[in-house]
Design an enzyme around this catalytic site. Sequence first.
Site, PDB file in Angstrom:
ATOM      1  N   LYS A 277      19.411  42.938   7.584  1.00 17.62           N
ATOM      2  CA  LYS A 277      19.016  41.529   6.874  1.00 17.62           C
ATOM      3  C   LYS A 277      19.919  40.511   7.178  1.00 17.62           C
ATOM      4  O   LYS A 277      19.920  39.481   7.517  1.00 17.62           O
ATOM      5  CB  LYS A 277      18.123  41.628   5.615  1.00 17.62           C
ATOM      6  CG  LYS A 277      16.680  42.350   6.001  1.00 17.62           C
ATOM      7  CD  LYS A 277      16.261  42.103   4.958  1.00 17.62           C
ATOM      8  CE  LYS A 277      14.631  42.949   4.879  1.00 17.62           C
ATOM      9  NZ  LYS A 277      13.763  43.071   3.565  1.00 17.62           N
TER      10      LYS A 277
ATOM     11  N   LYS B  48      10.624  50.259  14.043  1.00 15.79           N
ATOM     12  CA  LYS B  48       9.422  50.358  13.402  1.00 15.79           C
ATOM     13  C   LYS B  48       8.657  49.002  13.254  1.00 15.79           C
ATOM     14  O   LYS B  48       9.059  47.930  13.568  1.00 15.79           O
ATOM     15  CB  LYS B  48       9.824  50.675  11.908  1.00 15.79           C
ATOM     16  CG  LYS B  48      10.583  49.551  11.289  1.00 15.79           C
ATOM     17  CD  LYS B  48      10.668  49.985   9.690  1.00 15.79           C
ATOM     18  CE  LYS B  48      11.260  48.669   8.994  1.00 15.79           C
ATOM     19  NZ  LYS B  48      11.426  48.599   7.652  1.00 15.79           N
TER      20      LYS B  48
ATOM     21  N   LYS C 126       7.234  43.530   9.323  1.00 13.82           N
ATOM     22  CA  LYS C 126       6.290  42.087   8.756  1.00 13.82           C
ATOM     23  C   LYS C 126       7.347  41.205   9.256  1.00 13.82           C
ATOM     24  O   LYS C 126       7.182  40.066   9.646  1.00 13.82           O
ATOM     25  CB  LYS C 126       6.317  42.021   7.399  1.00 13.82           C
ATOM     26  CG  LYS C 126       5.421  42.867   6.816  1.00 13.82           C
ATOM     27  CD  LYS C 126       5.236  42.392   5.205  1.00 13.82           C
ATOM     28  CE  LYS C 126       4.911  43.530   4.360  1.00 13.82           C
ATOM     29  NZ  LYS C 126       5.820  43.801   3.143  1.00 13.82           N
TER      30      LYS C 126
HETATM   31  P1  TYM Z   1       7.754  46.715   2.084  1.00 11.90           P
HETATM   32  O1  TYM Z   1       6.954  45.771   1.568  1.00 11.90           O
HETATM   33  O2  TYM Z   1       8.713  46.329   3.114  1.00 11.90           O
HETATM   34  O3  TYM Z   1       7.098  48.059   2.308  1.00 11.90           O
HETATM   35  C1  TYM Z   1       6.017  48.505   1.712  1.00 11.90           C
HETATM   36  C2  TYM Z   1       5.771  49.954   2.159  1.00 11.90           C
HETATM   37  O4  TYM Z   1       5.552  50.205   3.316  1.00 11.90           O
HETATM   38  C3  TYM Z   1       6.204  51.113   4.118  1.00 11.90           C
HETATM   39  N1  TYM Z   1       6.567  50.737   5.498  1.00 11.90           N
HETATM   40  C4  TYM Z   1       6.018  51.681   6.460  1.00 11.90           C
HETATM   41  N2  TYM Z   1       5.862  52.799   6.425  1.00 11.90           N
HETATM   42  C5  TYM Z   1       5.568  53.444   7.638  1.00 11.90           C
HETATM   43  N3  TYM Z   1       5.913  52.839   8.843  1.00 11.90           N
HETATM   44  C6  TYM Z   1       6.435  51.291   8.730  1.00 11.90           C
HETATM   45  N4  TYM Z   1       6.544  50.862   9.963  1.00 11.90           N
HETATM   46  C7  TYM Z   1       6.362  50.906   7.942  1.00 11.90           C
HETATM   47  N5  TYM Z   1       6.938  49.546   7.171  1.00 11.90           N
HETATM   48  C8  TYM Z   1       6.894  49.587   6.033  1.00 11.90           C
HETATM   49  C9  TYM Z   1       7.606  50.954   3.279  1.00 11.90           C
HETATM   50  O5  TYM Z   1       8.264  52.033   3.414  1.00 11.90           O
HETATM   51  C10 TYM Z   1       7.182  50.891   1.890  1.00 11.90           C
HETATM   52  O6  TYM Z   1       6.639  52.108   1.145  1.00 11.90           O
HETATM   53  N6  TYM Z   1      11.402  47.969  -1.105  1.00 11.90           N
HETATM   54  C11 TYM Z   1      10.132  48.197  -0.822  1.00 11.90           C
HETATM   55  C12 TYM Z   1       9.159  47.586  -2.024  1.00 11.90           C
HETATM   56  C13 TYM Z   1       9.681  48.145  -3.370  1.00 11.90           C
HETATM   57  C14 TYM Z   1       9.564  49.223  -3.922  1.00 11.90           C
HETATM   58  C15 TYM Z   1       9.752  49.073  -5.084  1.00 11.90           C
HETATM   59  C16 TYM Z   1       8.900  50.353  -3.200  1.00 11.90           C
HETATM   60  C17 TYM Z   1      10.194  47.204  -4.464  1.00 11.90           C
HETATM   61  N7  TYM Z   1      10.332  47.963  -5.478  1.00 11.90           N
HETATM   62  C18 TYM Z   1       9.588  50.245  -6.041  1.00 11.90           C
HETATM   63  C19 TYM Z   1       8.784  51.576  -4.192  1.00 11.90           C
HETATM   64  C20 TYM Z   1       9.233  51.573  -5.459  1.00 11.90           C
HETATM   65  C21 TYM Z   1       9.691  47.939   0.517  1.00 11.90           C
HETATM   66  O7  TYM Z   1       9.973  48.282   1.355  1.00 11.90           O
HETATM   67  O8  TYM Z   1       8.614  47.116   0.817  1.00 11.90           O
END
Ligand code: TYM
Length: 341
Positions: free
Chosen positions: A113, A200, A203
């Site tokens: 990023k 992958k 968003k």
């Molecule tokens: P975020 O919003 O990027 O993703 C949320 C969840 O979706 C999963 N994910 C995917 N899984 C499979 N294939 C994909 N292409 C894909 N894209 C996203 C991510 O692995 C995630 O589980 N940093 C975290 C948010 C967060 C969090 C936490 C998670 C903040 N604090 C505490 C767990 C515990 C995140 O990736 O958000």
Amino acid sequence: MGRKRVLSGVQPTGALHLGNWVGAIRNWVALQHQHDTFFCVVDLHAITVPHDPALLARQTQQTAALYLACGIDPQLATVFVQSHVPAHSELCWLLNCITPLNWLERMIQFKEKASRQGSQTSVGLLDYPVLMAADILLYNADLVPVGNDQKQHLELARNIAQQRLNGQFAAAGATILNVPEPLIFPEGARVMSLTDGRNKMSKSDPNDNSRINLLDPPELVCKKIKRAKTDGAMGLTFDDPERPEAVNLLALYALLGHRSRAGAAAECGQMGWGQFKGMLSEVVVEALRPIQQRYGELMADPATLDHVLSRGRQQAEMVAQASLERVRTALGLTPRPPEIP
Ligand code: TYM
């Protein structure tokens, strides 16, 4: 042994997509029945990159509504917004002060990023994983259900808990906060982009055709799948790493169509892309239909959602405050004086 504690979250940046659902939220739904579950909308993480304030407020509500629409039951799970519980920011600061800078500089997501943001990269983006560690450690989570891309962040949270907090500040043999384990379900843990099977689904991809959003109407789902990248070979397969698009779409077909991988491979092994894409579209549209319907009902009734989030905040705050006090004490901060009546 009591029930295990589970915490996870999704950022309210942009629309939630199939990867967020099958990699994370869908698994939360199963976990809420056996465990003590906390699911937050991580709005403080969403402001680590440039954002539009009006959009963030709306997307925070929408993301919470999507949790419920996907089957999270507020009678079973605690659903809340991260910034409503100030202990997240406070623990983040305490953990910042005991986390080596070089642990953060090697985070893959930060490097990716930051290379896009250049000189505009915020301190918050570097600190993102410490805030995530605070989210998890505040609830003494045993298990953190996430997609594959979060493995490195989970490892960091474990290291902060084990080596820094417990290792440096707990009495011998004692722990201040629990060391969490990642919970990654291999199926759906890495859903790939529709326009490039080697990246992958994300968003932040500027091309909306690269993902299927949970709120895409059926016509748009069909259009995106029709346009999805294919290859020149006949038949879908799991067994050819040189055909990442075939592997990805077949995996989605199996997962959302409730078929075993072997069953899906046998069914589609000789099939042309045109026929397969028609079947995949149908399976995806049917999987999203109940979510979209429930989402519409929830958004038409904002009082219910507000009530869920108020209760969630209260429940979360109670647990979070106790953990925060333990860390404050361990670090030598003086107790907060009682309120003067
Ligand atoms: P975020 O919003 O990027 O993703 C949320 C969840 O979706 C999963 N994910 C995917 N899984 C499979 N294939 C994909 N292409 C894909 N894209 C996203 C991510 O692995 C995630 O589980 N940093 C975290 C948010 C967060 C969090 C936490 C998670 C903040 N604090 C505490 C767990 C515990 C995140 O990736 O958000």
